[in-house]
Scaffold this active site. Structure first.
Site, PDB file in Angstrom:
ATOM      1  N   GLU A   1      -3.050  13.188   0.174  1.00  0.00           N
ATOM      2  CA  GLU A   1      -4.344  12.817   0.742  1.00  0.00           C
ATOM      3  C   GLU A   1      -5.090  14.082   1.150  1.00  0.00           C
ATOM      4  OE1 GLU A   1      -3.586   9.300   3.514  1.00  0.00           O
ATOM      5  OE2 GLU A   1      -4.633   8.576   1.713  1.00  0.00           O
TER       6      GLU A   1
ATOM      7  N   HIS B   1       2.253   8.851   0.442  1.00  0.00           N
ATOM      8  CA  HIS B   1       1.115   8.694  -0.470  1.00  0.00           C
ATOM      9  C   HIS B   1       1.426   9.466  -1.740  1.00  0.00           C
ATOM     10  CE1 HIS B   1      -1.476   7.019   2.784  1.00  0.00           C
ATOM     11  NE2 HIS B   1      -0.708   7.789   3.550  1.00  0.00           N
TER      12      HIS B   1
ATOM     13  N   HIS C   1       0.820  -1.211   0.000  1.00  0.00           N
ATOM     14  CA  HIS C   1       0.000   0.000   0.000  1.00  0.00           C
ATOM     15  C   HIS C   1       0.852   1.258   0.000  1.00  0.00           C
ATOM     16  CE1 HIS C   1      -3.274  -2.652   0.748  1.00  0.00           C
ATOM     17  NE2 HIS C   1      -2.818  -3.020   1.929  1.00  0.00           N
TER      18      HIS C   1
ATOM     19  N   HIS D   1       5.530   6.863   6.338  1.00  0.00           N
ATOM     20  CA  HIS D   1       5.160   6.330   5.019  1.00  0.00           C
ATOM     21  C   HIS D   1       4.669   7.464   4.127  1.00  0.00           C
ATOM     22  CE1 HIS D   1       1.328   6.268   7.233  1.00  0.00           C
ATOM     23  NE2 HIS D   1       0.853   6.667   6.056  1.00  0.00           N
TER      24      HIS D   1
ATOM     25  N   THR E   1      -6.293   6.811   7.247  1.00  0.00           N
ATOM     26  CA  THR E   1      -6.802   7.009   5.888  1.00  0.00           C
ATOM     27  C   THR E   1      -6.896   5.694   5.114  1.00  0.00           C
ATOM     28  OG1 THR E   1      -4.609   7.432   4.954  1.00  0.00           O
ATOM     29  CG2 THR E   1      -5.814   9.339   5.825  1.00  0.00           C
TER      30      THR E   1
ATOM     31  N   HIS F   1       3.743  10.917   5.927  1.00  0.00           N
ATOM     32  CA  HIS F   1       3.069  10.762   7.226  1.00  0.00           C
ATOM     33  C   HIS F   1       4.010  10.170   8.265  1.00  0.00           C
ATOM     34  CE1 HIS F   1      -1.166  10.657   5.228  1.00  0.00           C
ATOM     35  NE2 HIS F   1      -0.737  11.888   5.458  1.00  0.00           N
TER      36      HIS F   1
HETATM   37  C1  SG4 Z   1      -0.254   3.096   5.356  1.00  0.00           C
HETATM   38  O1  SG4 Z   1      -0.914   2.067   4.632  1.00  0.00           O
HETATM   39  C2  SG4 Z   1       0.694   2.473   6.391  1.00  0.00           C
HETATM   40  O2  SG4 Z   1       1.528   1.514   5.785  1.00  0.00           O
HETATM   41  C3  SG4 Z   1      -0.097   1.817   7.519  1.00  0.00           C
HETATM   42  O3  SG4 Z   1       0.802   1.351   8.522  1.00  0.00           O
HETATM   43  C4  SG4 Z   1      -1.001   2.858   8.139  1.00  0.00           C
HETATM   44  O4  SG4 Z   1      -1.749   2.274   9.203  1.00  0.00           O
HETATM   45  C5  SG4 Z   1      -1.954   3.392   7.095  1.00  0.00           C
HETATM   46  O5  SG4 Z   1      -1.207   3.959   6.020  1.00  0.00           O
HETATM   47  C6  SG4 Z   1      -2.851   4.497   7.653  1.00  0.00           C
HETATM   48  O6  SG4 Z   1      -2.046   5.511   8.204  1.00  0.00           O
HETATM   49  O7  SG4 Z   1      -1.305   7.763   8.529  1.00  0.00           O
HETATM   50  N1  SG4 Z   1      -2.342   7.242   6.313  1.00  0.00           N
HETATM   51  S1  SG4 Z   1      -2.367   7.003   7.883  1.00  0.00           S
HETATM   52  O8  SG4 Z   1      -3.703   7.295   8.372  1.00  0.00           O
HETATM   53  O9  SG4 Z   1      -0.419   3.193  10.804  1.00  0.00           O
HETATM   54  C7  SG4 Z   1      -1.321   2.459  10.490  1.00  0.00           C
HETATM   55  C8  SG4 Z   1       0.816   0.030   8.807  1.00  0.00           C
HETATM   56  O10 SG4 Z   1       0.135  -0.779   8.192  1.00  0.00           O
HETATM   57  C9  SG4 Z   1      -2.101   1.731  11.497  1.00  0.00           C
HETATM   58  C10 SG4 Z   1       1.735  -0.376   9.891  1.00  0.00           C
HETATM   59 ZN    ZN Z   2      -0.682   7.863   5.490  1.00  0.00          ZN
END
Ligand code: SG4
Ligand code: ZN
Length: 258
Positions: free
Chosen positions: A107, A97, A64, A95, A202, A120
């Site tokens: 986002e 986007h 993702h 991470h 998100t 983020h």
């Molecule tokens: C990304 O998919 C990250 O890889 C996820 O981290 C993350 O979920 C998700 O985004 C949502 O994060 O800051 N965009 S966000 O709202 O951090 C979490 C993992 O899968 C739980 C570890």
């Molecule tokens: Zn994110």
């Protein structure tokens, strides 16, 4: 662990993950003239550990996004506090986007404008047992976001990461990288002010557990750096990994500056 979902079918996320249709969802559009100023007397946002080099660092393509994480001695783990936050929030991972071209990718949007990249930094509240537990509380996470637009200045942190992107071109690939302190990302920009609101993850399961802090200063990303992100293969042949903006439903967005 790891959820399966398709960015092309985000309208169907609530079928499997009902919270994705909740009333404090993220991302949102930021209208700067709607933003309220902070109440006086709030402690400024503070942090420590960001300048400490971790003992190990890795990047993973989780299907993702590309995610960066590190291991620090406990006392050095990057942590934030103050501003709109109560208590200490420890960094879990960073991470990004993006989208197929420069017209979209972020986002959050500002005055309905999208940016090519959004970074983020996900933190969890240390008074909870662990991040999974924190995700079940409405103040469990604090996510710092930076919007980036294309310019000529390379970002040292992004350069260090993308040097190893060829090892994580496919979902589920992971590689260790040479550890570096997060100050290489040039994160001081939050000092120039940020907007904050209560929202959600998100991605599914869209837990409504995040306090968002978004830099008002736009950071730079080079075209080469964008190309490196776009070469990473995502799940379901997804060419973008941003969710569309969600309704505010009466939430206020507050402007903070130190
Ligand atoms: C990304 O998919 C990250 O890889 C996820 O981290 C993350 O979920 C998700 O985004 C949502 O994060 O800051 N965009 S966000 O709202 O951090 C979490 C993992 O899968 C739980 C570890
Ligand atoms: Zn994110």
């Amino acid at each position: 662990r790891g959820q399966h979902f398709d960015y092309k079918k985000s309208d169907e996320w609530p079928n499997e993950y009902p919270i994705c249709a909740g009333d404090r969802q993220s991302p949102v559009n930021i209208e700067l003239h709607h933003v309220r100023s902070m109440e006086p007397g709030r402690p400024p946002l503070g942090r420590f550990g960001y300048d400490k080099k971790p003992t190990r660092m890795k990047i993973v393509n989780n299907g993702h996004t590309v995610q960066l994480s590190g291991e620090w001695p406990a006392k050095d783990t990057p942590t934030i506090y103050g501003g709109p936050l109560t208590g200490l929030y420890e960094l879990a991972q960073i991470h990004f986007h993006w989208g197929p071209d420069n017209t979209a990718g972020s986002e959050h949007t500002v005055a309905n404008q999208s940016f090519p990249l959004e970074m983020h930094l996900v933190h969890w509240k240390k008074s909870y047992e662990n991040i999974s537990e924190a995700m079940l509380h409405d103040d469990g996470l604090a996510v710092i976001g930076y919007l980036m637009s294309v310019d000529k200045n390379p970002n040292t942190g992004l350069e260090r990461m993308r040097a190893s992107f060829n090892k994580i071109l496919r979902p589920q690939q992971t590689t260790e990288i040479e550890p570096f302190p997060l100050t290489l990302f040039d994160l001081d920009l939050l000092k120039e002010g940020y907007v904050t609101y209560v929202g959600s993850l998100t991605t599914p399961p869209c837990n409504e557990s995040a306090i968002w802090l978004l830099s008002v200063r736009i950071k730079d990303v080079t075209m080469d750096e964008m190309d490196s992100f776009r070469k990473l293969r995502m799940e379901n042949h997804n060419e973008h990994n941003y969710r569309r903006v969600q309704p505010l439903n009466g939430r206020s967005i507050t402007y903070y500056y130190d």
